[in-house]
Structures are given as C-alpha cells and as structure tokens.
Design a protein around this motif. Structure first.
Motif, PDB file in Angstrom:
ATOM      1  N   LYS A  15       0.817  -1.457   0.025  1.00  9.68           N
ATOM      2  CA  LYS A  15      -0.078   0.238  -0.104  1.00  9.68           C
ATOM      3  C   LYS A  15       1.233   1.215   0.451  1.00  9.68           C
ATOM      4  O   LYS A  15       2.162   1.237   0.682  1.00  9.68           O
ATOM      5  CB  LYS A  15      -0.740  -0.063   1.202  1.00  9.68           C
ATOM      6  N   GLU A  16       0.689   2.064  -0.035  1.00 14.24           N
ATOM      7  CA  GLU A  16       1.056   3.375  -0.725  1.00 14.24           C
ATOM      8  C   GLU A  16       1.680   4.221   0.995  1.00 14.24           C
ATOM      9  O   GLU A  16       2.376   4.681   1.127  1.00 14.24           O
ATOM     10  CB  GLU A  16       0.326   4.779  -1.076  1.00 14.24           C
ATOM     11  N   SER A  17       0.532   3.563   1.935  1.00 14.66           N
ATOM     12  CA  SER A  17       1.082   4.037   3.165  1.00 14.66           C
ATOM     13  C   SER A  17       2.306   2.964   3.707  1.00 14.66           C
ATOM     14  O   SER A  17       2.820   3.879   4.408  1.00 14.66           O
ATOM     15  CB  SER A  17      -0.235   4.281   4.250  1.00 14.66           C
ATOM     16  N   THR A  46      -0.745  -1.413   9.655  1.00 15.89           N
ATOM     17  CA  THR A  46      -1.421  -1.302   8.273  1.00 15.89           C
ATOM     18  C   THR A  46      -1.295  -2.865   7.804  1.00 15.89           C
ATOM     19  O   THR A  46      -1.790  -3.416   7.368  1.00 15.89           O
ATOM     20  CB  THR A  46      -0.411  -0.390   6.939  1.00 15.89           C
ATOM     21  N   LEU A  50      -3.623  -5.478   6.714  1.00 14.23           N
ATOM     22  CA  LEU A  50      -4.153  -5.943   4.791  1.00 14.23           C
ATOM     23  C   LEU A  50      -4.295  -8.065   5.155  1.00 14.23           C
ATOM     24  O   LEU A  50      -5.025  -8.251   4.252  1.00 14.23           O
ATOM     25  CB  LEU A  50      -3.039  -5.991   4.408  1.00 14.23           C
TER      26      LEU A  50
END
Length: 159
Positions: A15-17, A46, A50
């Motif tokens: 993910k971009e984060s 995160t 996921l």
C-alpha cells in the motif's frame, strides 16, 4: 513488473501508506529515531489490516497486541510471523511511549525494527499473493533528513 533494486522499492509494492511510512522511517532514522519507530509501528498496524482484509476478518479489538493474536487465532499468520509481529510491536513501543531514551538507544531499536519489518514484508509478499518468489534487493543507506536540515539552515541564514 519493474525491477526492484532496494528495500524502499520493495516496500513500495505494498500500500502507498506502507511505502510512505517506510521511506520516512529511513529518512528520519538518524535525526528522529523515535519518529522512525512510530512509522515502523504504523507499517505493522497496516500489515495487520492487510492480513485481516485478505482473510475477510474484522478485528474485535483495537489493541495491536490483541490484533496480532487474533490474526494468529484465525491462522492468518503463523508462529514465526506472530513472534516477529510482537517483536516489532515491543521495539516500537519506546518510540510511541517512552521519550526519555537516548538517541543512540532509539536508533538501535529503529535499525532492529527495520530488519524485522522487512522480514514481515517478505512474508506478507508471499502470503498475500503479491508474488510467487521474493525479488532480490539491497538495503539503502538510512538518513538524509539531517542533510536537508543543514541545507535549509544554511539557506535561511543567508536571508
């Protein structure tokens, strides 16, 4: 798929984060290792989300310790990964809760967190079906913000 040369590029496969938090954790490791620890903890959180999404699971608790155990209970993560999750959680606790540690101590914890986060990302890469085998990559040098701060201070002193 493009070529993956370093760990920052590897983190960008998620993910971009995660990519952003990883990049910032490396950038600030020398000047603000407590912030790096916080960023590594955000990556851990995160990753938990996921895994939960991948297994169509909703956490019953917001506590990170409990979430890791819930993932193990539903067999989303297994023994070694569970231990790695908890190890990173413990390492990063000081960045979140204990501001009285020395910079050197926090840097050591941040470097250890980096290694363990990469191990977790590698496991997630395979477990979450992002690829069949891990790409080869090298670790990039940490830091960089100290140079930007120096340049900024030089520029504003000229005004």
């Amino acid at each position: 798929m493009s070529t993956i040369n370093n760990d920052e590029q590897f983190a960008a496969l998620f993910k971009e984060s995660i990519a952003s938090d990883y990049k910032n954790a490396l950038l600030l490791m020398n000047v603000s290792p407590d912030v790096s620890l916080f960023k590594f903890r955000k990556i851990l959180e995160t990753l938990c989300l996921l895994y939960a999404q991948h297994h169509s699971y909703e956490f019953t608790n917001k506590n990170l310790w409990e979430q890791i155990n819930e993932l193990a209970d539903i067999s989303a993560i297994h023994g070694a990964d569970r231990e790695l999750f908890h190890a990173v959680r413990e390492l990063t606790n000081d960045g979140v809760h204990n501001k009285e540690l020395s910079n050197e101590s926090l840097q050591g914890k941040a470097l250890a967190s980096r290694t363990k986060i990469l191990d977790l990302l590698e496991s997630a890469y395979l477990s979450l079906g992002l690829g069949e085998r891990l790409p080869q990559y090298e670790l990039i040098d940490v830091g960089g913000q100290e140079h930007k701060d120096l340049w900024f201070n030089c520029l504003i002193s000229c005004l």
